[in-house]
Structures are given as structure tokens and as C-alpha cells.
Design an enzyme around this catalytic site. Structure first.
Site, mmCIF file in Angstrom:
data_model
loop_
_atom_site.group_PDB
_atom_site.id
_atom_site.type_symbol
_atom_site.label_atom_id
_atom_site.label_comp_id
_atom_site.label_asym_id
_atom_site.label_seq_id
_atom_site.Cartn_x
_atom_site.Cartn_y
_atom_site.Cartn_z
ATOM 1 N N GLU A 95 12.159 -4.110 9.016
ATOM 2 C CA GLU A 95 13.155 -4.648 7.755
ATOM 3 C C GLU A 95 14.092 -3.480 7.237
ATOM 4 O O GLU A 95 15.138 -3.602 6.801
ATOM 5 C CB GLU A 95 12.423 -5.156 6.784
ATOM 6 C CG GLU A 95 11.719 -6.576 7.243
ATOM 7 C CD GLU A 95 10.631 -7.319 6.423
ATOM 8 O OE1 GLU A 95 9.738 -6.426 6.066
ATOM 9 O OE2 GLU A 95 10.992 -8.422 5.994
ATOM 10 N N GLY A 108 7.992 -4.324 7.745
ATOM 11 C CA GLY A 108 8.709 -3.684 6.647
ATOM 12 C C GLY A 108 9.634 -2.463 7.316
ATOM 13 O O GLY A 108 10.437 -2.014 7.032
HETATM 14 C C1 LIG Z 1 6.999 -5.682 4.257
HETATM 15 C C2 LIG Z 1 6.416 -7.084 4.523
HETATM 16 C C3 LIG Z 1 6.344 -8.111 3.538
HETATM 17 O O1 LIG Z 1 7.494 -7.530 5.672
HETATM 18 C C4 LIG Z 1 5.140 -6.885 5.368
HETATM 19 C C5 LIG Z 1 4.613 -5.871 6.189
HETATM 20 O O2 LIG Z 1 5.430 -5.162 6.446
HETATM 21 S S1 LIG Z 1 3.139 -6.470 6.862
HETATM 22 C C6 LIG Z 1 2.720 -5.032 8.126
HETATM 23 C C7 LIG Z 1 3.375 -5.462 9.364
HETATM 24 N N1 LIG Z 1 3.026 -4.364 10.237
HETATM 25 C C8 LIG Z 1 2.060 -4.736 11.048
HETATM 26 O O3 LIG Z 1 1.358 -5.638 11.136
HETATM 27 C C9 LIG Z 1 1.503 -3.463 12.074
HETATM 28 C C10 LIG Z 1 0.345 -3.083 11.964
HETATM 29 N N2 LIG Z 1 -0.266 -2.070 12.834
HETATM 30 C C11 LIG Z 1 -0.401 -2.356 14.111
HETATM 31 O O4 LIG Z 1 -0.541 -3.428 14.583
HETATM 32 C C12 LIG Z 1 -0.832 -1.388 14.759
HETATM 33 O O5 LIG Z 1 -1.075 0.040 13.885
HETATM 34 C C13 LIG Z 1 0.257 -0.626 15.933
HETATM 35 C C14 LIG Z 1 0.464 -1.697 17.027
HETATM 36 C C15 LIG Z 1 1.479 -0.327 15.261
HETATM 37 C C16 LIG Z 1 -0.131 0.634 16.775
HETATM 38 O O6 LIG Z 1 -1.631 0.473 17.201
HETATM 39 P P1 LIG Z 1 -2.400 1.678 17.697
HETATM 40 O O7 LIG Z 1 -1.571 2.776 18.258
HETATM 41 O O8 LIG Z 1 -3.667 1.360 18.176
HETATM 42 O O9 LIG Z 1 -2.724 2.743 16.199
HETATM 43 P P2 LIG Z 1 -3.728 2.113 14.999
HETATM 44 O O10 LIG Z 1 -5.262 2.719 15.405
HETATM 45 O O11 LIG Z 1 -3.573 0.454 14.844
HETATM 46 O O12 LIG Z 1 -2.938 2.503 13.853
HETATM 47 C C17 LIG Z 1 -3.138 4.201 13.451
HETATM 48 C C18 LIG Z 1 -3.603 4.294 12.156
HETATM 49 O O13 LIG Z 1 -2.344 3.831 11.269
HETATM 50 C C19 LIG Z 1 -2.949 2.859 10.518
HETATM 51 N N3 LIG Z 1 -1.719 1.679 10.294
HETATM 52 C C20 LIG Z 1 -0.990 1.330 11.255
HETATM 53 N N4 LIG Z 1 -0.078 0.571 10.563
HETATM 54 C C21 LIG Z 1 -0.593 0.299 9.391
HETATM 55 C C22 LIG Z 1 -0.002 -0.582 8.226
HETATM 56 N N5 LIG Z 1 1.115 -1.416 8.304
HETATM 57 N N6 LIG Z 1 -0.446 -0.446 6.937
HETATM 58 C C23 LIG Z 1 -1.549 0.608 7.001
HETATM 59 N N7 LIG Z 1 -2.080 1.338 7.881
HETATM 60 C C24 LIG Z 1 -1.591 1.041 8.885
HETATM 61 C C25 LIG Z 1 -4.142 1.924 11.007
HETATM 62 O O14 LIG Z 1 -5.070 1.563 10.153
HETATM 63 C C26 LIG Z 1 -4.702 3.490 11.421
HETATM 64 O O15 LIG Z 1 -5.397 4.208 10.665
HETATM 65 P P3 LIG Z 1 -6.893 4.192 10.523
HETATM 66 O O16 LIG Z 1 -7.313 2.659 10.136
HETATM 67 O O17 LIG Z 1 -7.506 4.418 11.667
HETATM 68 O O18 LIG Z 1 -7.218 5.280 9.325
#
Ligand SMILES: CC(C)(O)CC(=O)SCCNC(=O)CCNC(=O)[C@H](O)C(C)(C)COP(=O)(O)OP(=O)(O)OC[C@H]1O[C@@H](n2cnc3c(N)ncnc32)[C@H](O)[C@@H]1OP(=O)(O)O
Length: 258
Positions: A112, A109
Site C-alpha cells: 500500500e 501496508g
Molecule cells: C496496513 C494494513 C492495515 O493493511 C495491515 C497490514 O499491513 S497487515 C500485515 C501484512 N503483512 C503480512 O501479513 C506479512 C507478514 N510477514 C510474513 O508473512 C513473513 O514475514 C514473510 C513472508 C514476509 C517473510 O517470511 P520469512 O522470510 O520466513 O521471515 P520471518 O521469519 O517471517 O520474518 C523475519 C522477522 O520479521 C518479522 N516480521 C515480518 N513481517 C512482519 C510484520 N508485518 N510485522 C511485524 N513483524 C514482522 C517476523 O516476525 C520475524 O521477526 P521475529 O519474530 O523472528 O523476531
């Protein structure tokens, strides 16, 4: 207006919205989307504002929709609340130009949302991707459509099917971003671009934006027809007279937005 998930400021004639959920990499939760809509409404209604900049942090523009918030939704929840349409597309309805200043992750998103803006300036640290497939879903905020129009079918299909990220250089080569700026200069440079747009005639800016956007929605003949009518309409404005007079008189134009 107090916001919890965004910071809203003005810089001269530029409205600046900074996504501000640093602990969640600016994951786009429902409250953030609601606040973003309110901030855009405010800037759209403010006659002093001529352009809007949407940005995030050094690490992330936005890492997508909030996965933790949406994980347990049922089909009926998603359908009844029209999940992802509701609120998300507000940025595409703005008449004032909205520029995305993207550093770090713009995923799902986040990518997007950046693509819903009128154009994207990217820091050299920017990374774009549609990784939804890796969490068992597909892009739901226009990614399959806008990414395909921006970079072509082959690259969009590869990114959507594999979740691979694109760095800033690849995004620039592919036409997803207008240009790359060193990360340290991204915000200043984007505000400078927005100030330049805000200094132009407001109605003429609206016409130009409407004409370019039509290229995505119409046939070539319809788009060229709309462009011609808008071009002709420009001659009804005081600012067209002022702009052309200023050119002949070798001075800067003083647009009145009329
Ligand atoms: C709108 C639609 C319909 O198209 C759907 C979407 O957008 S689905 C979401 C798509 N995005 C992802 O799949 C990306 C998810 N995040 C990651 O893969 C990673 O966080 C990263 C590669 C961006 C960064 O990795 P890193 O540096 O190792 O940090 P993290 O420890 O993973 O993240 C820190 C902290 O942020 C939280 N986080 C990250 N992304 C999201 C998210 N999309 N939603 C909720 N929370 C997110 C992550 O959980 C961490 O928090 P804690 O769990 O440690 O509290």
C-alpha cells in the site's frame, strides 16, 4: 535529524529515504511512520530537492504494518487514533514526485505504501501482495482501492481474497510497476530517474503530477478540463519560454523553477 527506523540522505537534488528495520523486514510501526512523515516534510521544504526516492532493503521494501504492534488494539484504539489514516497517507500529499524502489517483499501496508508513491520501479526480486486476509483482517491503507485501480478488479480481488503474492514480472504485466530492473541496479537506476525528474522545471513537474493524479479522482471531462487549464498555466512560466527557446536553439534548457 536522528532517526531510528529510517535512513535519510540526499543525492544531489534527490532526497533518499531508506526504511531501516531489518530484523522486522521493515514492518511499518508507528514510530517509523512518524519518522517517514518528518523526513518527507523536510524534503518538501528543501528547495534543493526535486524528487524523493523511498526504498527498503534487498529482502523487503516492507512486510506490512507491524503485526506485533497492532495485534492487541481494540476497536476504540483503532477508531480514536484513526488507525491507518493517521500519518500513513503523508506520502500522497507530497507535491514533489515520490518514487518507490521495491526489492523483495512489499506486502500489506508495504504494498500500500509503494502504491501511494507516484510510481514503482521494481527489482526482479520484488513480490507484491495483500495478505491481510491470512491474519484475519483486510487491507486498511488503501490496498483494496489502489490495487484495484492499478491491476483491475479480477486480479485485485483474487489477491485480496487469497493473499497470493505477485512476482515482479506479473506486477509489470498488470501495470502495478512501471518497469523491472535487476536487483543490483535498482537504487542507482531509481536515483537516475529521480535526478532526471529533478532536472525538469519544478512548477511544471507539479502541474504534470497534479494532472495525472486527477485521472483517479475525477470524470474524464473534469480531468481533461483540469489538464487543459494546467497546460495553459504553463505558458505563464519562465520555464516554458526557456524550454521552447532551448529546443529551437538546439541547446539544453536552463530551468529556473519560475
Ligand atoms: C496496513 C494494513 C492495515 O493493511 C495491515 C497490514 O499491513 S497487515 C500485515 C501484512 N503483512 C503480512 O501479513 C506479512 C507478514 N510477514 C510474513 O508473512 C513473513 O514475514 C514473510 C513472508 C514476509 C517473510 O517470511 P520469512 O522470510 O520466513 O521471515 P520471518 O521469519 O517471517 O520474518 C523475519 C522477522 O520479521 C518479522 N516480521 C515480518 N513481517 C512482519 C510484520 N508485518 N510485522 C511485524 N513483524 C514482522 C517476523 O516476525 C520475524 O521477526 P521475529 O519474530 O523472528 O523476531
Amino acid at each position: 535529524m536522528p532517526f531510528e527506523n529510517i535512513i535519510v540522505e540526499t543525492r544531489g537534488q534527490v532526497g533518499l529515504i531508506t526504511l531501516n528495520r531489518p530484523k522486522a523486514l521493515n514492518a511499518l510501526c508507528a514510530a517509523l511512520i512518524r519518522e517517514l512523515g518528518q523526513a518527507l516534510d523536510t524534503f518538501e521544504a528543501d528547495a534543493e530537492i526535486g524528487a524523493i526516492v523511498l526504498t527498503g532493503s534487498e529482502k523487503a521494501f516492507a512486510a506490512g504494518a507491524d503485526i506485533k504492534e497492532m495485534a492487541s488494539k481494540s476497536y476504540m484504539d483503532a477508531y480514536l487514533e484513526d488507525f491507518i489514516t493517521n500519518g500513513w497517507e503523508r506520502v500522497t500529499k507530497c507535491r514533489k514526485p515520490v518514487i518507490a524502489a521495491v526489492a523483495g517483499y512489499a506486502l500489506g501496508g508495504g504494498c500500500e505504501m509503494a502504491m501511494m508513491c507516484d510510481f514503482i520501479l521494481a527489482a526482479d526480486t520484488a513480490k507484491f501482495g495483500q495478505p491481510e486476509i491470512t491474519i484475519g483482517t483486510i487491507p486498511g491503507a488503501g490496498g483494496t482501492q489502489r490495487l484495484t485501480r492499478a491491476v483491475g478488479k479480477s486480479k485485485a480481488m483474487e489477491m485480496v481474497l487469497t493473499g497470493r503474492m505477485m512476482d515482479a514480472a506479473e506486477a509489470e504485466r498488470a501495470g502495478l510497476v512501471s518497469r523491472i530492473v535487476p536487483a543490483a541496479d535498482l537504487l542507482d537506476e531509481t536515483i537516475k530517474v529521480a535526478e532526471r525528474i529533478a532536472s525538469m522545471s519544478r512548477p511544471i513537474v507539479y502541474m504534470a503530477k497534479e494532472a495525472v493524479n486527477a485521472a483517479f479522482e475525477t470524470t474524464l471531462a473534469q480531468g481533461v478540463h483540469l489538464e487543459r487549464r494546467l497546460f495553459q498555466s504553463a505558458f505563464a512560466t519562465e520555464d516554458q519560454k526557456e524550454g521552447m527557446a532551448a529546443f529551437s536553439e538546439k541547446r539544453s534548457p536552463a530551468f529556473k523553477n519560475r
